[in-house]
Motif scaffolding. Structure first.
Motif, PDB file in Angstrom:
ATOM      1  N   LEU A 115     -79.478  69.715 -37.522  1.00 52.19           N
ATOM      2  CA  LEU A 115     -79.769  70.489 -38.730  1.00 52.19           C
ATOM      3  C   LEU A 115     -79.814  69.592 -39.961  1.00 52.19           C
ATOM      4  O   LEU A 115     -80.618  69.826 -40.876  1.00 52.19           O
ATOM      5  N   THR A 116     -78.970  68.589 -39.984  1.00 55.98           N
ATOM      6  CA  THR A 116     -78.980  67.641 -41.094  1.00 55.98           C
ATOM      7  C   THR A 116     -80.322  66.924 -41.172  1.00 55.98           C
ATOM      8  O   THR A 116     -80.893  66.744 -42.260  1.00 55.98           O
ATOM      9  N   MET A 117     -80.839  66.518 -40.009  1.00 53.46           N
ATOM     10  CA  MET A 117     -82.144  65.858 -39.999  1.00 53.46           C
ATOM     11  C   MET A 117     -83.241  66.796 -40.481  1.00 53.46           C
ATOM     12  O   MET A 117     -84.137  66.382 -41.229  1.00 53.46           O
ATOM     13  N   VAL A 118     -83.193  68.053 -40.063  1.00 54.92           N
ATOM     14  CA  VAL A 118     -84.205  69.012 -40.503  1.00 54.92           C
ATOM     15  C   VAL A 118     -84.175  69.145 -42.023  1.00 54.92           C
ATOM     16  O   VAL A 118     -85.222  69.155 -42.687  1.00 54.92           O
ATOM     17  N   GLN A 119     -82.997  69.229 -42.585  1.00 52.32           N
ATOM     18  CA  GLN A 119     -82.898  69.360 -44.040  1.00 52.32           C
ATOM     19  C   GLN A 119     -83.380  68.101 -44.751  1.00 52.32           C
ATOM     20  O   GLN A 119     -84.045  68.173 -45.780  1.00 52.32           O
ATOM     21  N   PRO A 123     -89.394  69.679 -43.546  1.00 50.92           N
ATOM     22  CA  PRO A 123     -90.743  69.972 -43.069  1.00 50.92           C
ATOM     23  C   PRO A 123     -91.205  71.392 -43.385  1.00 50.92           C
ATOM     24  O   PRO A 123     -91.999  71.984 -42.654  1.00 50.92           O
ATOM     25  N   GLY A 124     -90.672  71.975 -44.455  1.00 51.02           N
ATOM     26  CA  GLY A 124     -91.046  73.330 -44.826  1.00 51.02           C
ATOM     27  C   GLY A 124     -92.199  73.352 -45.815  1.00 51.02           C
ATOM     28  O   GLY A 124     -92.904  72.355 -46.015  1.00 51.02           O
ATOM     29  N   ARG A 125     -92.408  74.490 -46.440  1.00 51.12           N
ATOM     30  CA  ARG A 125     -93.473  74.638 -47.427  1.00 51.12           C
ATOM     31  C   ARG A 125     -93.157  73.830 -48.685  1.00 51.12           C
ATOM     32  O   ARG A 125     -92.004  73.761 -49.119  1.00 51.12           O
ATOM     33  N   ASP A 126     -94.162  73.180 -49.234  1.00 55.89           N
ATOM     34  CA  ASP A 126     -94.020  72.429 -50.485  1.00 55.89           C
ATOM     35  C   ASP A 126     -92.948  71.345 -50.389  1.00 55.89           C
ATOM     36  O   ASP A 126     -92.256  71.040 -51.365  1.00 55.89           O
ATOM     37  N   GLY A 127     -92.795  70.754 -49.190  1.00 55.62           N
ATOM     38  CA  GLY A 127     -91.847  69.668 -49.027  1.00 55.62           C
ATOM     39  C   GLY A 127     -90.393  70.087 -49.093  1.00 55.62           C
ATOM     40  O   GLY A 127     -89.518  69.257 -49.395  1.00 55.62           O
ATOM     41  N   LYS A 128     -90.131  71.345 -48.818  1.00 55.21           N
ATOM     42  CA  LYS A 128     -88.760  71.847 -48.823  1.00 55.21           C
ATOM     43  C   LYS A 128     -88.271  72.073 -47.390  1.00 55.21           C
ATOM     44  O   LYS A 128     -89.080  72.200 -46.476  1.00 55.21           O
ATOM     45  N   PRO A 129     -86.971  72.159 -47.181  1.00 52.06           N
ATOM     46  CA  PRO A 129     -86.460  72.464 -45.838  1.00 52.06           C
ATOM     47  C   PRO A 129     -86.814  73.903 -45.449  1.00 52.06           C
ATOM     48  O   PRO A 129     -86.836  74.794 -46.309  1.00 52.06           O
ATOM     49  N   PRO A 130     -87.080  74.131 -44.169  1.00 53.40           N
ATOM     50  CA  PRO A 130     -87.293  75.502 -43.712  1.00 53.40           C
ATOM     51  C   PRO A 130     -85.968  76.238 -43.584  1.00 53.40           C
ATOM     52  O   PRO A 130     -84.893  75.618 -43.633  1.00 53.40           O
ATOM     53  N   ALA A 131     -86.040  77.544 -43.444  1.00 51.16           N
ATOM     54  CA  ALA A 131     -84.841  78.303 -43.096  1.00 51.16           C
ATOM     55  C   ALA A 131     -84.400  77.887 -41.694  1.00 51.16           C
ATOM     56  O   ALA A 131     -85.194  77.380 -40.890  1.00 51.16           O
ATOM     57  N   LEU A 132     -83.128  78.105 -41.379  1.00 54.29           N
ATOM     58  CA  LEU A 132     -82.544  77.645 -40.123  1.00 54.29           C
ATOM     59  C   LEU A 132     -81.970  78.807 -39.324  1.00 54.29           C
ATOM     60  O   LEU A 132     -81.432  79.762 -39.896  1.00 54.29           O
ATOM     61  N   LEU A 133     -82.075  78.698 -38.019  1.00 55.14           N
ATOM     62  CA  LEU A 133     -81.504  79.678 -37.094  1.00 55.14           C
ATOM     63  C   LEU A 133     -80.810  78.941 -35.967  1.00 55.14           C
ATOM     64  O   LEU A 133     -81.445  78.166 -35.244  1.00 55.14           O
ATOM     65  N   VAL A 134     -79.523  79.145 -35.820  1.00 47.94           N
ATOM     66  CA  VAL A 134     -78.738  78.558 -34.730  1.00 47.94           C
ATOM     67  C   VAL A 134     -78.528  79.621 -33.657  1.00 47.94           C
ATOM     68  O   VAL A 134     -77.980  80.694 -33.941  1.00 47.94           O
ATOM     69  N   ILE A 135     -78.960  79.308 -32.434  1.00 47.16           N
ATOM     70  CA  ILE A 135     -78.799  80.226 -31.313  1.00 47.16           C
ATOM     71  C   ILE A 135     -77.801  79.607 -30.338  1.00 47.16           C
ATOM     72  O   ILE A 135     -78.038  78.523 -29.810  1.00 47.16           O
ATOM     73  N   SER A 136     -76.697  80.289 -30.122  1.00 44.67           N
ATOM     74  CA  SER A 136     -75.717  79.809 -29.159  1.00 44.67           C
ATOM     75  C   SER A 136     -76.195  80.152 -27.754  1.00 44.67           C
ATOM     76  O   SER A 136     -76.520  81.305 -27.461  1.00 44.67           O
ATOM     77  N   PRO A 137     -76.262  79.161 -26.847  1.00 45.17           N
ATOM     78  CA  PRO A 137     -76.751  79.424 -25.488  1.00 45.17           C
ATOM     79  C   PRO A 137     -75.839  80.376 -24.727  1.00 45.17           C
ATOM     80  O   PRO A 137     -74.651  80.528 -25.055  1.00 45.17           O
ATOM     81  N   VAL A 138     -76.389  80.983 -23.678  1.00 46.74           N
ATOM     82  CA  VAL A 138     -75.552  81.840 -22.824  1.00 46.74           C
ATOM     83  C   VAL A 138     -74.512  80.974 -22.121  1.00 46.74           C
ATOM     84  O   VAL A 138     -74.782  79.820 -21.768  1.00 46.74           O
ATOM     85  N   PRO A 139     -73.297  81.473 -21.921  1.00 47.53           N
ATOM     86  CA  PRO A 139     -72.294  80.723 -21.158  1.00 47.53           C
ATOM     87  C   PRO A 139     -72.780  80.459 -19.738  1.00 47.53           C
ATOM     88  O   PRO A 139     -73.575  81.219 -19.176  1.00 47.53           O
ATOM     89  N   ILE A 140     -72.293  79.377 -19.159  1.00 47.31           N
ATOM     90  CA  ILE A 140     -72.702  78.996 -17.807  1.00 47.31           C
ATOM     91  C   ILE A 140     -71.609  79.312 -16.798  1.00 47.31           C
ATOM     92  O   ILE A 140     -70.460  79.619 -17.162  1.00 47.31           O
ATOM     93  N   ASP A 141     -71.967  79.219 -15.528  1.00 48.07           N
ATOM     94  CA  ASP A 141     -71.012  79.305 -14.422  1.00 48.07           C
ATOM     95  C   ASP A 141     -71.228  78.117 -13.498  1.00 48.07           C
ATOM     96  O   ASP A 141     -72.369  77.646 -13.332  1.00 48.07           O
ATOM     97  N   GLU A 142     -70.170  77.617 -12.925  1.00 53.15           N
ATOM     98  CA  GLU A 142     -70.249  76.420 -12.079  1.00 53.15           C
ATOM     99  C   GLU A 142     -70.534  76.817 -10.635  1.00 53.15           C
ATOM    100  O   GLU A 142     -69.658  76.787  -9.762  1.00 53.15           O
ATOM    101  N   VAL A 143     -71.790  77.177 -10.378  1.00 50.99           N
ATOM    102  CA  VAL A 143     -72.207  77.612  -9.056  1.00 50.99           C
ATOM    103  C   VAL A 143     -73.531  76.937  -8.707  1.00 50.99           C
ATOM    104  O   VAL A 143     -74.184  76.340  -9.559  1.00 50.99           O
ATOM    105  N   GLY A 144     -73.924  77.056  -7.451  1.00 53.31           N
ATOM    106  CA  GLY A 144     -75.232  76.587  -7.024  1.00 53.31           C
ATOM    107  C   GLY A 144     -75.430  75.095  -7.177  1.00 53.31           C
ATOM    108  O   GLY A 144     -74.479  74.302  -7.196  1.00 53.31           O
TER     109      GLY A 144
END
Length: 210
Positions: A115-119, A123-144
């Motif tokens: 996120l620091t690099m994005v800011q 790379p947003g409009r008029d040389g400004k940072p874009p809005a940001l969205l952080v998506i936490s991944p689904v939890p995993i299970d130790e199988v397969g």
């Protein structure tokens, strides 16, 4: 038209659960959550899929190569697709691999680095940072097929959302916990079912419509 870049790993790429014989396929565009999200948001949004299987936040993979490092490729993705109105990142699952030895706190620091690099590159409009969205991944299970390489990762993955929510707040970013609407496939404990892709897209569409 608003441009949204979805930066992630195999669960953004649309990789199906890995079967015991090692086979897998890529879901069609009508199933993958970024494309499904695009259809839900409508013609005023251009949604870009930027998912690479095995991508980490900011760490070289000693087995699959340095190109799996999300920080290395990020400048290319930002410049290729600018100007952006919204940058969404869903990474951290591959950082749970045992050979990295990372804590949930460490993984959140990786997201902070991205996120620091994005800011900084703005790379947003008029040389400004874009809005940001952080998506936490689904939890995993130790199988397969992935179970051994992710030893200890299941417990860590269930603590990750809290840390990522803090990072999102720090950057004034939107936050979405994918684990609140979906879960990893019981087949391999990592990848998403078709239903999970659709649930994540629906949840994100509701968030962005606000």
């Amino acid at each position: 038209m608003k441009t949204l870049l979805c930066y992630g790993d195999s669960n953004t790429h649309g990789t199906s659960p890995l079967l015991p014989d090692g086979s897998w396929h890529r879901y069609g565009p009508e199933t993958r959550w970024p494309r499904r999200l695009a259809s839900l948001l409508g013609p005023d949004w251009h949604v870009i899929e930027e998912g690479l299987p095995g991508r980490t936040t900011c760490h070289d993979n000693p087995f699959d190569g340095p190109h799996k490092n999300g920080l290395r490729h990020l400048p290319v993705a930002l410049e290729c697709h600018a100007p952006l109105d919204l940058f969404a990142v869903m990474l951290g699952t591959n950082d749970l691999k045992a050979y990295f030895g990372l804590t949930p706190f460490d993984i959140a620091k990786g997201i902070r680095t991205l996120l620091t690099m994005v800011q900084q590159r703005a790379p947003g409009r008029d040389g400004k940072p874009p809005a940001l969205l952080v998506i936490s991944p689904v939890p995993i299970d130790e199988v397969g097929a992935w179970g051994e390489s992710l030893a200890g990762g299941a417990a860590k993955s269930r603590r990750l959302a809290d840390y990522l929510a803090e990072v999102a707040e720090e950057f004034g970013a939107l936050f979405f916990d994918a684990g609140s609407v979906a879960q990893a496939s019981p087949v391999d404990g990592v990848h998403l079912s078709e239903e999970a892709h659709l649930a994540i897209a629906d949840g994100l569409a509701k968030l962005l419509r606000k």
